[in-house]
Each structure stands twice: as structure tokens, then as C-alpha cells.
Design an enzyme around this catalytic site. Structure first.
Site, mmCIF file in Angstrom:
data_model
loop_
_atom_site.group_PDB
_atom_site.id
_atom_site.type_symbol
_atom_site.label_atom_id
_atom_site.label_comp_id
_atom_site.label_asym_id
_atom_site.label_seq_id
_atom_site.Cartn_x
_atom_site.Cartn_y
_atom_site.Cartn_z
ATOM 1 N N ASN A 1 0.882 -1.172 0.000
ATOM 2 C CA ASN A 1 0.000 0.000 0.000
ATOM 3 C C ASN A 1 0.914 1.215 0.000
ATOM 4 O O ASN A 1 1.512 1.546 1.024
ATOM 5 C CB ASN A 1 -0.895 -0.018 1.248
ATOM 6 C CG ASN A 1 -1.705 1.260 1.373
ATOM 7 O OD1 ASN A 1 -1.753 2.074 0.441
ATOM 8 N ND2 ASN A 1 -2.350 1.452 2.511
ATOM 9 N N GLU B 1 -5.265 -4.652 10.535
ATOM 10 C CA GLU B 1 -4.232 -3.633 10.719
ATOM 11 C C GLU B 1 -4.472 -2.878 12.024
ATOM 12 O O GLU B 1 -5.267 -1.917 12.054
ATOM 13 C CB GLU B 1 -4.263 -2.635 9.555
ATOM 14 C CG GLU B 1 -3.942 -3.254 8.213
ATOM 15 C CD GLU B 1 -3.321 -2.241 7.266
ATOM 16 O OE1 GLU B 1 -2.283 -2.554 6.690
ATOM 17 O OE2 GLU B 1 -3.855 -1.121 7.133
ATOM 18 N N GLU C 1 -6.617 4.984 7.814
ATOM 19 C CA GLU C 1 -6.302 6.378 7.472
ATOM 20 C C GLU C 1 -7.480 7.038 6.764
ATOM 21 O O GLU C 1 -7.705 8.238 6.881
ATOM 22 C CB GLU C 1 -5.025 6.421 6.610
ATOM 23 C CG GLU C 1 -3.795 6.093 7.457
ATOM 24 C CD GLU C 1 -2.608 5.571 6.677
ATOM 25 O OE1 GLU C 1 -2.606 5.655 5.437
ATOM 26 O OE2 GLU C 1 -1.669 5.064 7.329
ATOM 27 N N HIS D 1 -9.418 1.447 4.956
ATOM 28 C CA HIS D 1 -8.136 1.646 5.649
ATOM 29 C C HIS D 1 -8.345 2.641 6.800
ATOM 30 O O HIS D 1 -9.116 3.603 6.654
ATOM 31 C CB HIS D 1 -7.080 2.164 4.667
ATOM 32 C CG HIS D 1 -5.697 2.075 5.243
ATOM 33 N ND1 HIS D 1 -5.235 2.985 6.166
ATOM 34 C CD2 HIS D 1 -4.703 1.175 5.070
ATOM 35 C CE1 HIS D 1 -3.996 2.638 6.512
ATOM 36 N NE2 HIS D 1 -3.654 1.544 5.860
ATOM 37 N N LYS E 1 0.144 4.249 -0.238
ATOM 38 C CA LYS E 1 -0.463 5.465 0.343
ATOM 39 C C LYS E 1 -0.193 6.644 -0.618
ATOM 40 O O LYS E 1 -0.167 6.429 -1.822
ATOM 41 C CB LYS E 1 0.060 5.686 1.764
ATOM 42 C CG LYS E 1 -0.082 4.403 2.600
ATOM 43 C CD LYS E 1 0.206 4.558 4.051
ATOM 44 C CE LYS E 1 -0.031 3.216 4.752
ATOM 45 N NZ LYS E 1 0.144 3.267 6.186
ATOM 46 N N GLY F 1 2.859 2.268 10.689
ATOM 47 C CA GLY F 1 3.852 3.335 10.525
ATOM 48 C C GLY F 1 4.585 3.685 11.806
ATOM 49 O O GLY F 1 5.243 4.723 11.887
ATOM 50 N N SER G 1 3.710 -2.167 10.190
ATOM 51 C CA SER G 1 5.166 -2.254 10.383
ATOM 52 C C SER G 1 5.732 -3.631 10.052
ATOM 53 O O SER G 1 6.664 -4.108 10.700
ATOM 54 C CB SER G 1 5.548 -1.836 11.808
ATOM 55 O OG SER G 1 5.128 -0.511 12.066
HETATM 56 P P1 13P Z 1 3.252 0.327 7.565
HETATM 57 O O1 13P Z 1 3.721 -0.983 6.968
HETATM 58 O O2 13P Z 1 4.007 1.503 7.082
HETATM 59 O O3 13P Z 1 3.146 0.226 9.061
HETATM 60 O O4 13P Z 1 1.739 0.550 7.034
HETATM 61 C C1 13P Z 1 0.829 -0.460 7.137
HETATM 62 C C2 13P Z 1 -0.388 -0.065 6.386
HETATM 63 O O5 13P Z 1 -1.109 0.833 6.771
HETATM 64 C C3 13P Z 1 -0.693 -0.791 5.140
HETATM 65 O O6 13P Z 1 -1.965 -0.519 4.688
#
Ligand code: 13P
Length: 258
Positions: A13, A170, A101, A99, A15, A176, A216
Site C-alpha cells: 500500500n 491492521e 487512514e 483503511h 499510500k 507506521g 510495520s
Molecule cells: P506500515 O507498513 O508503514 O506500518 O503501514 C501499514 C499499512 O497501513 C498498510 O496498509
């Protein structure tokens, strides 16, 4: 991973990262690095404007392309939105939905449900995200919260459609942050997700659903996470932006069952 019933999936992903030119460069390089044996599925969920470059670059390779959201509507006066049918026609196989976010930007369970319906109608494979906040984990309400998110998103979805849905667990506190869930923590929630699906759809359907862990994940922790019976792959943020780092995770997914 349980390869008897499910095929592992490693999905990046990106982003809001990378331009179309950077996408072209990434896909060309990554494609050339991939192991010959196709022991896991691979997807890159890229920003909408990068989809054409990613689709073109990934042609004749094992890399599938996905989007990071889609409209809840099929078409019409929704300025700035992109429909599931448009994504499908542009060459996408997957679409990430729900997601955390995007939920933080105001997306509700009701929106996510509507998006899931239109994605399935258009022939896309939704990657449905769920996960608890640090506060919810602290309070011990992770399982009921995840149950609620799944039930709301999947309301009325028949078993034959559910088989094509990928679920991604997640935990928000692991995204992150570098603070990965332990293999036991991740497995416990992924097993719970499968139990929720089993209760609603029966064992045969539930065991066919691919469940990913995201938060992560990297080349150092992937093998241990992927060794868990209910973790069938990963949804990778940061580490998917570097072809070498993503390759390490693909390799972990490819050799786990040796
Ligand atoms: P990270 O791997 O950067 O923690 O992000 C995970 C994520 O949100 C994937 O959709």
C-alpha cells in the site's frame, strides 16, 4: 499460512507516495528481481494517477495492481471520485477499502459497505481493512470491535462473493510506528476474524478467505508473522516503497512452507 486452502498474498500500500514516473521505475526494477517460482500472489496498491503506469509496467509479470479506495457510487455527479468500474477498466485487480487512514478522514462503516458492494459488482477484489486503536486494545475491546467492523462491511454479502474478499487486520497502533504486533497478537486477532466468518458463512467458506496482517511488517519480522496459521500474507506500507525491502517480504512468503 495454510497453503492447502489459501494462496498467500503480499500487497503493498503505497499510500500517497510516488509519482507516475517513479512508479514506472519501481515496477521495472521490482519485476526483474522477483523469484521465478510463483509461490505467493503480489499486488501493488498505488495512487490513482499511478495506476496506468503501474499496469503498463507490470504487464506480462506476476504483479497485480490495486487502488487504495473507490467511490461508493457506480457513476454520476461525484466530483473527484473514481468508480470501481473505472478502476477495473484501468487494469486494477484489487482495491483497498476501509483503511484506518481513510476512516480517520471520515469514512464510515456504511460507506465501506457501499464501496464493497460496488467493488464486488465491478469484479474487483476488495482488501477490507479492520483494526483497533491503542485505546481499544488497552480497554480489551479489540475482538468485539473487529466483529462489528466486519459485520457492518459484509452485511448481506453471499458466501460465493465472500470468497473473493481479502480481509486485512491492521492494528492502528502498529501502522507506521515500527511497533509490529507480535506473531501471537496478530494470529489471535486473525483467528478471531476467521471465527467470525465461520460463524456467519460456515467452515468451508471461512477457510478459503485470505487474511492479511498489516502494521510495520518488514523483512525481519515477516517470516514469523507469516508462519502463523491464520495469517495468509501482508499489507505493507513503508517497506513496500523500496523494491529490495518488499522483495525480502515476498521471499519470506515464498519460502515459509518449504
Ligand atoms: P506500515 O507498513 O508503514 O506500518 O503501514 C501499514 C499499512 O497501513 C498498510 O496498509
Amino acid at each position: 499460512m495454510n497453503r492447502k486452502y489459501r494462496r498467500p498474498l503480499i500487497a503493498g500500500n503505497w499510500k500517497m507516495n510516488k509519482t507516475p514516473s517513479e512508479t514506472r521505475e519501481f515496477v521495472t526494477g521490482f519485476k526483474a528481481m522477483l523469484p521465478k517460482l510463483r509461490r505467493c500472489d503480489i499486488a501493488l496498491c498505488v495512487p490513482a494517477v499511478c495506476i496506468p503506469a503501474a499496469v503498463k509496467g507490470a504487464r506480462d509479470s506476476r504483479i497485480a495492481i490495486g487502488a487504495q479506495t473507490c467511490s461508493a457510487f457506480a457513476s454520476g455527479a461525484y466530483t473527484g471520485e473514481i468508480s470501481a468500474a473505472m478502476l477495473k477498466d484501468a487494469g486494477c485487480k484489487y482495491v483497498i477499502l476501509g483503511h484506518s487512514e481513510r476512516r480517520a478522514m471520515g469514512e464510515t462503516d456504511k460507506n465501506i459497505h457501499a464501496k464493497l458492494l460496488t467493488a464486488l459488482d465491478s469484479g474487483l477484489t476488495p482488501i477490507l481493512c479492520c483494526g483497533e486503536s491503542p485505546e481499544q486494545r488497552e480497554l480489551g475491546v479489540t475482538e468485539p470491535w473487529i466483529t462489528m467492523q466486519l459485520r457492518a462491511a459484509l452485511a448481506g454479502i453471499p458466501p460465493e462473493k465472500l470468497r473473493t474478499v481479502v480481509v486485512a487486520y491492521e492494528p492502528i497502533w502498529a501502522i507506521g510506528t515500527g511497533q509490529t504486533a507480535t506473531p501471537d497478537q496478530a494470529e489471535s486477532v486473525c483467528a478471531h476474524i476467521r471465527a467470525v466468518l465461520r460463524k456467519q458463512y460456515g467452515a468451508k467458506t471461512a477457510r478459503a478467505v485470505v487474511i492479511l496482517y498489516g502494521g510495520s511488517m518488514n523483512g525481519n519480522n515477516a517470516a514469523q508473522l507469516l508462519a502463523q496459521p491464520d495469517i495468509d500474507g501482508g499489507l505493507i506500507g513503508g517497506a513496500s516503497l523500496d523494491p529490495q525491502k518488499l522483495l525480502c517480504i515476498v521471499e519470506a512468503a515464498s519460502c515459509e512452507a518449504e
